[in-house]
Enzyme design. Sequence first.
Site, PDB file in Angstrom:
ATOM      1  N   GLY A  11       0.849  -1.202   0.000  1.00 11.82           N
ATOM      2  CA  GLY A  11       0.000   0.000   0.000  1.00 11.82           C
ATOM      3  C   GLY A  11       0.877   1.241   0.000  1.00 11.82           C
ATOM      4  O   GLY A  11       1.871   1.298   0.718  1.00 11.82           O
ATOM      5  N   GLY A 109       6.221  -2.953   3.165  1.00 14.68           N
ATOM      6  CA  GLY A 109       5.901  -3.452   4.503  1.00 14.68           C
ATOM      7  C   GLY A 109       6.240  -4.924   4.675  1.00 14.68           C
ATOM      8  O   GLY A 109       7.208  -5.418   4.087  1.00 14.68           O
ATOM      9  N   THR A 132       5.289   1.363   5.933  1.00  2.63           N
ATOM     10  CA  THR A 132       3.886   0.985   6.066  1.00  2.63           C
ATOM     11  C   THR A 132       3.200   1.933   7.037  1.00  2.63           C
ATOM     12  O   THR A 132       3.724   2.221   8.111  1.00  2.63           O
ATOM     13  CB  THR A 132       3.647  -0.463   6.537  1.00  2.63           C
ATOM     14  OG1 THR A 132       2.243  -0.612   6.796  1.00  2.63           O
ATOM     15  CG2 THR A 132       4.404  -0.846   7.799  1.00  2.63           C
ATOM     16  N   ASP A 134       0.725   1.115   8.579  1.00  2.00           N
ATOM     17  CA  ASP A 134       0.186   0.285   9.673  1.00  2.00           C
ATOM     18  C   ASP A 134       1.137   0.248  10.870  1.00  2.00           C
ATOM     19  O   ASP A 134       0.716  -0.131  11.969  1.00  2.00           O
ATOM     20  CB  ASP A 134      -0.048  -1.147   9.177  1.00  2.00           C
ATOM     21  CG  ASP A 134      -1.044  -1.216   8.019  1.00  2.00           C
ATOM     22  OD1 ASP A 134      -1.790  -0.243   7.826  1.00  2.00           O
ATOM     23  OD2 ASP A 134      -1.063  -2.244   7.319  1.00  2.00           O
ATOM     24  N   ARG A 167     -24.051  14.730  17.801  1.00  2.00           N
ATOM     25  CA  ARG A 167     -23.977  13.342  17.330  1.00  2.00           C
ATOM     26  C   ARG A 167     -22.790  12.604  17.957  1.00  2.00           C
ATOM     27  O   ARG A 167     -21.772  13.206  18.273  1.00  2.00           O
ATOM     28  CB  ARG A 167     -23.780  13.312  15.814  1.00  2.00           C
ATOM     29  CG  ARG A 167     -25.048  13.587  15.054  1.00  2.00           C
ATOM     30  CD  ARG A 167     -24.764  13.687  13.564  1.00  2.00           C
ATOM     31  NE  ARG A 167     -25.994  13.865  12.831  1.00  2.00           N
ATOM     32  CZ  ARG A 167     -26.095  14.480  11.659  1.00  2.00           C
ATOM     33  NH1 ARG A 167     -25.022  14.976  11.085  1.00  2.00           N
ATOM     34  NH2 ARG A 167     -27.257  14.590  11.060  1.00  2.00           N
ATOM     35  N   GLY A 175      -5.236   0.179   9.061  1.00  2.00           N
ATOM     36  CA  GLY A 175      -4.187  -0.245   9.994  1.00  2.00           C
ATOM     37  C   GLY A 175      -4.073  -1.753  10.083  1.00  2.00           C
ATOM     38  O   GLY A 175      -3.273  -2.287  10.833  1.00  2.00           O
ATOM     39  N   GLU A 234      -9.731  -0.761  11.707  1.00  2.00           N
ATOM     40  CA  GLU A 234     -10.496  -1.631  10.790  1.00  2.00           C
ATOM     41  C   GLU A 234     -10.411  -3.111  11.162  1.00  2.00           C
ATOM     42  O   GLU A 234     -11.305  -3.885  10.835  1.00  2.00           O
ATOM     43  CB  GLU A 234      -9.999  -1.433   9.355  1.00  2.00           C
ATOM     44  CG  GLU A 234      -8.520  -1.789   9.163  1.00  2.00           C
ATOM     45  CD  GLU A 234      -8.044  -1.681   7.719  1.00  2.00           C
ATOM     46  OE1 GLU A 234      -8.871  -1.387   6.844  1.00  2.00           O
ATOM     47  OE2 GLU A 234      -6.838  -1.885   7.488  1.00  2.00           O
ATOM     48  N   HIS A 307      -8.753   5.598   2.052  1.00  2.00           N
ATOM     49  CA  HIS A 307      -7.393   5.888   1.563  1.00  2.00           C
ATOM     50  C   HIS A 307      -6.937   7.319   1.840  1.00  2.00           C
ATOM     51  O   HIS A 307      -5.747   7.623   1.687  1.00  2.00           O
ATOM     52  CB  HIS A 307      -7.323   5.603   0.061  1.00  2.00           C
ATOM     53  CG  HIS A 307      -7.505   4.146  -0.249  1.00  2.00           C
ATOM     54  ND1 HIS A 307      -8.742   3.548  -0.342  1.00  2.00           N
ATOM     55  CD2 HIS A 307      -6.606   3.156  -0.442  1.00  2.00           C
ATOM     56  CE1 HIS A 307      -8.599   2.269  -0.598  1.00  2.00           C
ATOM     57  NE2 HIS A 307      -7.309   1.994  -0.667  1.00  2.00           N
ATOM     58  N   ARG A 310      -3.847   7.986   3.951  1.00  2.00           N
ATOM     59  CA  ARG A 310      -2.462   7.780   3.481  1.00  2.00           C
ATOM     60  C   ARG A 310      -2.159   8.602   2.224  1.00  2.00           C
ATOM     61  O   ARG A 310      -1.184   8.330   1.527  1.00  2.00           O
ATOM     62  CB  ARG A 310      -2.182   6.288   3.280  1.00  2.00           C
ATOM     63  CG  ARG A 310      -3.056   5.610   2.266  1.00  2.00           C
ATOM     64  CD  ARG A 310      -2.735   4.116   2.158  1.00  2.00           C
ATOM     65  NE  ARG A 310      -2.920   3.690   0.804  1.00  2.00           N
ATOM     66  CZ  ARG A 310      -3.233   2.461   0.425  1.00  2.00           C
ATOM     67  NH1 ARG A 310      -3.378   1.513   1.348  1.00  2.00           N
ATOM     68  NH2 ARG A 310      -3.368   2.140  -0.827  1.00  2.00           N
TER      69      ARG A 310
HETATM   70  O1  F6P Z   1      -1.311  -2.014   4.598  1.00  2.00           O
HETATM   71  C1  F6P Z   1      -1.637  -0.683   4.351  1.00  2.00           C
HETATM   72  C2  F6P Z   1      -3.116  -0.492   4.161  1.00  2.00           C
HETATM   73  O2  F6P Z   1      -3.367   0.892   4.021  1.00  2.00           O
HETATM   74  C3  F6P Z   1      -3.993  -1.101   5.247  1.00  2.00           C
HETATM   75  O3  F6P Z   1      -4.049  -0.302   6.391  1.00  2.00           O
HETATM   76  C4  F6P Z   1      -5.297  -1.261   4.513  1.00  2.00           C
HETATM   77  O4  F6P Z   1      -6.085  -2.293   5.057  1.00  2.00           O
HETATM   78  C5  F6P Z   1      -4.851  -1.639   3.133  1.00  2.00           C
HETATM   79  O5  F6P Z   1      -3.545  -1.119   2.966  1.00  2.00           O
HETATM   80  C6  F6P Z   1      -5.728  -1.150   2.018  1.00  2.00           C
HETATM   81  O6  F6P Z   1      -5.172  -1.628   0.833  1.00  2.00           O
HETATM   82  P1  F6P Z   1      -5.610  -1.243  -0.641  1.00  2.00           P
HETATM   83  O7  F6P Z   1      -5.052   0.103  -0.946  1.00  2.00           O
HETATM   84  O8  F6P Z   1      -4.989  -2.314  -1.468  1.00  2.00           O
HETATM   85  O9  F6P Z   1      -7.094  -1.226  -0.633  1.00  2.00           O
END
Ligand code: F6P
Length: 401
Positions: A11, A109, A132, A134, A167, A175, A234, A307, A310
């Site tokens: 990722g 990672g 990573t 994560d 709310r 992660g 997640e 996303h 990140r």
């Molecule tokens: O491993 C990094 C990560 O961002 C995780 O936190 C997430 O579950 C996954 O990649 C999502 O991956 P993709 O971009 O392939 O959907």
Amino acid sequence: MKKIGIITSGGDCGGLNSVIKGAAKTALSMGMEVVVIPNGYAGLYNLLEMDSLVTLTQVRLDAFDGTKSGSEAGHSRVKIKKIDNAAKYDRIKDGLRKFSIEGLVISGGDDTGSVIVDLSSKGIPCVHVPKTMDLDLQTYSVGGDSTINRIAMLARDLKTTGRSHNRVLVMEVFGRYAGHSAFRGGLAAEADCILIPEIPADFDIVYEHVKRVFTGRVQRSDVHAGTYLVIVAEGLTDAKGEALADESAGKDSFGHVKLSGAGKYVRKQLESRLKADPEIVEFMKGVGMFVKGLNESPEVREVNPGHIVRSGYSSAYDVVFGLRGGAAGVTLLAKGMTGVTVVNVDGTDISYVPTKDAIKQRHVDISEVSLFEAMDVCFGREPEAYEPKPSEHKGGITRYM
Ligand code: F6P
């Protein structure tokens, strides 16, 4: 070594373009040529069929912003071992030979690292620069700090809308099965509750906390306004240890379940309890919010930034770590190292560990949690007493996290 290739894989996240720049600029200063192997291990596998590769000259390096997240080299999630071709390693070696590439700097990672161990054992020199968001490697990895800052910023911002509508907000964050990004990002946003995979969540406990903190906050406010923020990792599990993510999202090509749905699950747990609790009706009446049939209990909303956590720009920490990490990767490769992961650059001291050790999954240290429970942050369990044990600092490595 005269020519090396750079690969980014897994990722994408913050800091990767700095790794590329750090590696390329260092290589240039050492008189080496650096080429981009595009789109992760998919590109490595298909190198043989490519006509040309991009060389990272100073002009080409100026053409992209090293402080931006994502990777100029591109990504894929391809595990070489899983490719159905008995001659796959020979094909890769032929591709490298075709372009006279003598070694690889690879940023990624744990999955990426497992391929580095594999390639290295097959005689392909490669050095790992940890990446990573994560943060589940044994070493610090670029992307972690950028993501934590983005989670904190998004969560903080969410509170303005949450407070306007009174709310309860639930924000699910990436992660995987480690809670580092939720834990640090949640703390940095002053979240009320942080649910991480390391602590199976007891929703009765979460609910009691929501009820006490949220209702108290609204009652004490002179304009009867308040919100309550839950950050959910997640990969969260329930009290029985069962995953809460909806598995219908399928798997990625590394074979990992695409995690999604934990936030929705948490939202439903809180919603049903709020609706069934007669004391909540009294609370709504007491603060002047109750309207029969229209507004009988506080709303719970779930947000999934996905996303976005990140994307965008890298944090300053990741830009600097990335430049150092890329430079260290090239230096180690030039000194004949392979199958190793950069840990840190401290002046002229470049530390590294075998990649097979670096990729062992690291989780949130649960002993850290009780400190924040003492500050009334809920972690979905009965709070445990925080018992600090002062000890004299003996030196050694001070890790970022
Ligand atoms: O491993 C990094 C990560 O961002 C995780 O936190 C997430 O579950 C996954 O990649 C999502 O991956 P993709 O971009 O392939 O959907």
